[in-house]
Motif scaffolding. Structure first.
Motif, PDB file in Angstrom:
ATOM      1  N   ARG A 145       0.825  -1.204   0.000  1.00  0.00           N
ATOM      2  CA  ARG A 145       0.000   0.000   0.000  1.00  0.00           C
ATOM      3  C   ARG A 145       0.862   1.258   0.000  1.00  0.00           C
ATOM      4  O   ARG A 145       2.001   1.253   0.477  1.00  0.00           O
ATOM      5  CB  ARG A 145      -0.954  -0.016   1.194  1.00  0.00           C
ATOM      6  CG  ARG A 145      -1.970  -1.144   1.102  1.00  0.00           C
ATOM      7  CD  ARG A 145      -2.831  -1.254   2.334  1.00  0.00           C
ATOM      8  NE  ARG A 145      -3.567  -2.518   2.322  1.00  0.00           N
ATOM      9  CZ  ARG A 145      -3.919  -3.201   3.394  1.00  0.00           C
ATOM     10  NH1 ARG A 145      -3.627  -2.741   4.598  1.00  0.00           N
ATOM     11  NH2 ARG A 145      -4.562  -4.337   3.282  1.00  0.00           N
ATOM     12  N   ARG A 146       0.283   2.351  -0.492  1.00  0.00           N
ATOM     13  CA  ARG A 146       1.008   3.625  -0.598  1.00  0.00           C
ATOM     14  C   ARG A 146       0.151   4.763  -0.040  1.00  0.00           C
ATOM     15  O   ARG A 146      -0.360   5.592  -0.791  1.00  0.00           O
ATOM     16  CB  ARG A 146       1.371   3.913  -2.047  1.00  0.00           C
ATOM     17  CG  ARG A 146       2.335   2.920  -2.675  1.00  0.00           C
ATOM     18  CD  ARG A 146       2.539   3.209  -4.153  1.00  0.00           C
ATOM     19  NE  ARG A 146       3.488   2.311  -4.771  1.00  0.00           N
ATOM     20  CZ  ARG A 146       4.786   2.569  -4.933  1.00  0.00           C
ATOM     21  NH1 ARG A 146       5.262   3.739  -4.523  1.00  0.00           N
ATOM     22  NH2 ARG A 146       5.590   1.698  -5.508  1.00  0.00           N
ATOM     23  N   GLY A 164       5.374 -10.455   5.552  1.00  0.00           N
ATOM     24  CA  GLY A 164       4.297  -9.539   5.909  1.00  0.00           C
ATOM     25  C   GLY A 164       3.996  -9.455   7.394  1.00  0.00           C
ATOM     26  O   GLY A 164       3.304  -8.538   7.835  1.00  0.00           O
ATOM     27  N   ASP A 165       4.513 -10.401   8.194  1.00  0.00           N
ATOM     28  CA  ASP A 165       4.371 -10.341   9.657  1.00  0.00           C
ATOM     29  C   ASP A 165       5.606 -11.006  10.249  1.00  0.00           C
ATOM     30  O   ASP A 165       5.528 -12.063  10.872  1.00  0.00           O
ATOM     31  CB  ASP A 165       3.096 -11.034  10.123  1.00  0.00           C
ATOM     32  CG  ASP A 165       2.811 -10.786  11.608  1.00  0.00           C
ATOM     33  OD1 ASP A 165       3.586 -10.050  12.249  1.00  0.00           O
ATOM     34  OD2 ASP A 165       1.816 -11.333  12.121  1.00  0.00           O
ATOM     35  N   ALA A 166       6.747 -10.358  10.053  1.00  0.00           N
ATOM     36  CA  ALA A 166       8.046 -10.969  10.343  1.00  0.00           C
ATOM     37  C   ALA A 166       8.458 -10.833  11.801  1.00  0.00           C
ATOM     38  O   ALA A 166       9.649 -10.844  12.115  1.00  0.00           O
ATOM     39  CB  ALA A 166       9.112 -10.350   9.439  1.00  0.00           C
ATOM     40  N   LEU A 235       4.594   2.534   7.946  1.00  0.00           N
ATOM     41  CA  LEU A 235       3.539   1.887   7.159  1.00  0.00           C
ATOM     42  C   LEU A 235       2.921   0.746   7.966  1.00  0.00           C
ATOM     43  O   LEU A 235       1.691   0.565   7.958  1.00  0.00           O
ATOM     44  CB  LEU A 235       4.118   1.368   5.850  1.00  0.00           C
ATOM     45  CG  LEU A 235       3.132   0.707   4.877  1.00  0.00           C
ATOM     46  CD1 LEU A 235       2.043   1.679   4.445  1.00  0.00           C
ATOM     47  CD2 LEU A 235       3.870   0.155   3.656  1.00  0.00           C
ATOM     48  N   TRP A 236       3.734  -0.028   8.653  1.00  0.00           N
ATOM     49  CA  TRP A 236       3.249  -1.121   9.502  1.00  0.00           C
ATOM     50  C   TRP A 236       2.289  -0.587  10.561  1.00  0.00           C
ATOM     51  O   TRP A 236       1.208  -1.139  10.775  1.00  0.00           O
ATOM     52  CB  TRP A 236       4.457  -1.815  10.133  1.00  0.00           C
ATOM     53  CG  TRP A 236       4.182  -2.680  11.323  1.00  0.00           C
ATOM     54  CD1 TRP A 236       4.222  -2.292  12.644  1.00  0.00           C
ATOM     55  CD2 TRP A 236       3.851  -4.074  11.341  1.00  0.00           C
ATOM     56  NE1 TRP A 236       3.957  -3.361  13.468  1.00  0.00           N
ATOM     57  CE2 TRP A 236       3.720  -4.467  12.697  1.00  0.00           C
ATOM     58  CE3 TRP A 236       3.683  -5.029  10.345  1.00  0.00           C
ATOM     59  CZ2 TRP A 236       3.409  -5.766  13.070  1.00  0.00           C
ATOM     60  CZ3 TRP A 236       3.378  -6.325  10.715  1.00  0.00           C
ATOM     61  CH2 TRP A 236       3.236  -6.682  12.055  1.00  0.00           C
ATOM     62  N   GLU A 237       2.698   0.467  11.234  1.00  0.00           N
ATOM     63  CA  GLU A 237       1.853   1.030  12.288  1.00  0.00           C
ATOM     64  C   GLU A 237       0.544   1.563  11.726  1.00  0.00           C
ATOM     65  O   GLU A 237      -0.510   1.476  12.370  1.00  0.00           O
ATOM     66  CB  GLU A 237       2.606   2.157  13.015  1.00  0.00           C
ATOM     67  CG  GLU A 237       3.821   1.710  13.782  1.00  0.00           C
ATOM     68  CD  GLU A 237       3.481   0.849  14.989  1.00  0.00           C
ATOM     69  OE1 GLU A 237       2.315   0.893  15.434  1.00  0.00           O
ATOM     70  OE2 GLU A 237       4.360   0.134  15.481  1.00  0.00           O
ATOM     71  N   LEU A 238       0.596   2.090  10.527  1.00  0.00           N
ATOM     72  CA  LEU A 238      -0.579   2.703   9.919  1.00  0.00           C
ATOM     73  C   LEU A 238      -1.537   1.685   9.325  1.00  0.00           C
ATOM     74  O   LEU A 238      -2.766   1.824   9.409  1.00  0.00           O
ATOM     75  CB  LEU A 238      -0.150   3.690   8.833  1.00  0.00           C
ATOM     76  CG  LEU A 238      -1.219   4.556   8.177  1.00  0.00           C
ATOM     77  CD1 LEU A 238      -1.835   5.517   9.179  1.00  0.00           C
ATOM     78  CD2 LEU A 238      -0.625   5.319   6.995  1.00  0.00           C
ATOM     79  N   GLU A 239      -0.996   0.631   8.727  1.00  0.00           N
ATOM     80  CA  GLU A 239      -1.793  -0.252   7.886  1.00  0.00           C
ATOM     81  C   GLU A 239      -2.008  -1.661   8.442  1.00  0.00           C
ATOM     82  O   GLU A 239      -2.919  -2.354   8.020  1.00  0.00           O
ATOM     83  CB  GLU A 239      -1.137  -0.382   6.504  1.00  0.00           C
ATOM     84  CG  GLU A 239      -1.053   0.922   5.731  1.00  0.00           C
ATOM     85  CD  GLU A 239      -2.392   1.310   5.118  1.00  0.00           C
ATOM     86  OE1 GLU A 239      -3.262   0.438   5.008  1.00  0.00           O
ATOM     87  OE2 GLU A 239      -2.547   2.478   4.756  1.00  0.00           O
ATOM     88  N   SER A 240      -1.146  -2.114   9.335  1.00  0.00           N
ATOM     89  CA  SER A 240      -1.252  -3.517   9.737  1.00  0.00           C
ATOM     90  C   SER A 240      -2.364  -3.724  10.737  1.00  0.00           C
ATOM     91  O   SER A 240      -2.838  -2.807  11.381  1.00  0.00           O
ATOM     92  CB  SER A 240       0.085  -3.993  10.325  1.00  0.00           C
ATOM     93  OG  SER A 240       0.359  -3.300  11.525  1.00  0.00           O
TER      94      SER A 240
END
Length: 240
Positions: A145-146, A164-166, A235-240
């Motif tokens: 995502r962007r 994707g979830d490392a 991005l992880w904090e925003l989208e995951s």
């Protein structure tokens, strides 16, 4: 898998509490063992040599998406083998075969931290080396995502298969300290390896304490890239 700091009591993630065991889990085995409860109400049980993931619709977790990715991974990377999948109006469930090894967290692996970190790095290198096809390139995930709020994404030098979830718990390690596989592939996608490396290195702080990220990057065999680390963590904090 939800994260916890080195000092947090993990018992809340391993207790059934007052909730009944879902009937679809009991249909697989009458004596299931709860191994994980996530913060969204999802439950994972060990039933003999199998595992059952059960997730209420309200959690917003798509187990069909993970099923499809696991079916694709079969024969390509050590991952849980799908045995069955089901869904109704209230929940989804996914039954997989058990795998060898243990999750790379807890007191034992904190005491053997260097072995755990090396295993996490080896597992990610193996995922990133899996050849991709058109099916994999079409998968949706937070890693592709962007969001405009983060500005321009750093250029991807070489698209690879991204876990994707490392986070550390999703690496499996043998008793001798060797990497043997990975779990939780619902966000598998083709993207920038730094999506995994940024999250995995951050996860070390949560699971092993501060100060071990450089050891992880050295084990993976890559120089720290601060621009990409900061972008993919945001991005992880925003989208995951």
């Amino acid at each position: 898998m939800p994260e916890a700091s080195e000092f947090e009591d993990l018992s809340q993630f391993h207790e059934q509490g007052d909730d009944p065991v879902p009937s679809v889990v009991l249909a697989v085995d009458a004596s299931p063992e709860l191994v994980w409860r996530n913060e969204l109400g999802g439950l994972t049980y060990r039933v003999g040599d199998r595992y059952v993931k059960w997730s209420p619709r309200s959690a917003g977790i798509d187990l069909a998406r993970e099923r499809d990715r696991l079916l694709w991974l079969d024969g390509r990377h050590p991952a849980p083998r799908v045995l069955s999948y089901g869904a109704d109006g209230e929940a989804e469930w996914l039954v997989t075969a058990g795998m060898p090894g243990d999750h790379a967290v807890g007191d034992e692996w904190r005491a053997r931290r260097s072995e755990a970190i090396a295993a996490i790095a080896r597992g990610l290198r193996a995922i990133h080396a899996v050849p991709v096809d058109d099916e994999a390139r079409g998968w949706e995930s937070w890693v592709v995502r962007r969001p405009p709020s983060l500005g321009d994404r750093p250029a991807t030098d070489e698209p690879v298969l991204v876990h994707g979830d490392a986070c550390a718990p999703n690496t499996l390690i043998s008793a001798s300290g060797e990497w043997v596989g990975n779990v939780d592939f619902g966000d598998l996608a083709v993207g920038d390896r730094w999506a995994d490396l940024a999250v995995a290195s951050m996860s070390l702080d949560w699971n092993f304490g501060d100060g071990h990220q450089d050891e992880f990057f050295a084990a993976y065999g890559i120089a720290r890239d601060e621009e990409r680390i900061q972008y993919y963590r945001a991005l992880w904090e925003l989208e995951s």
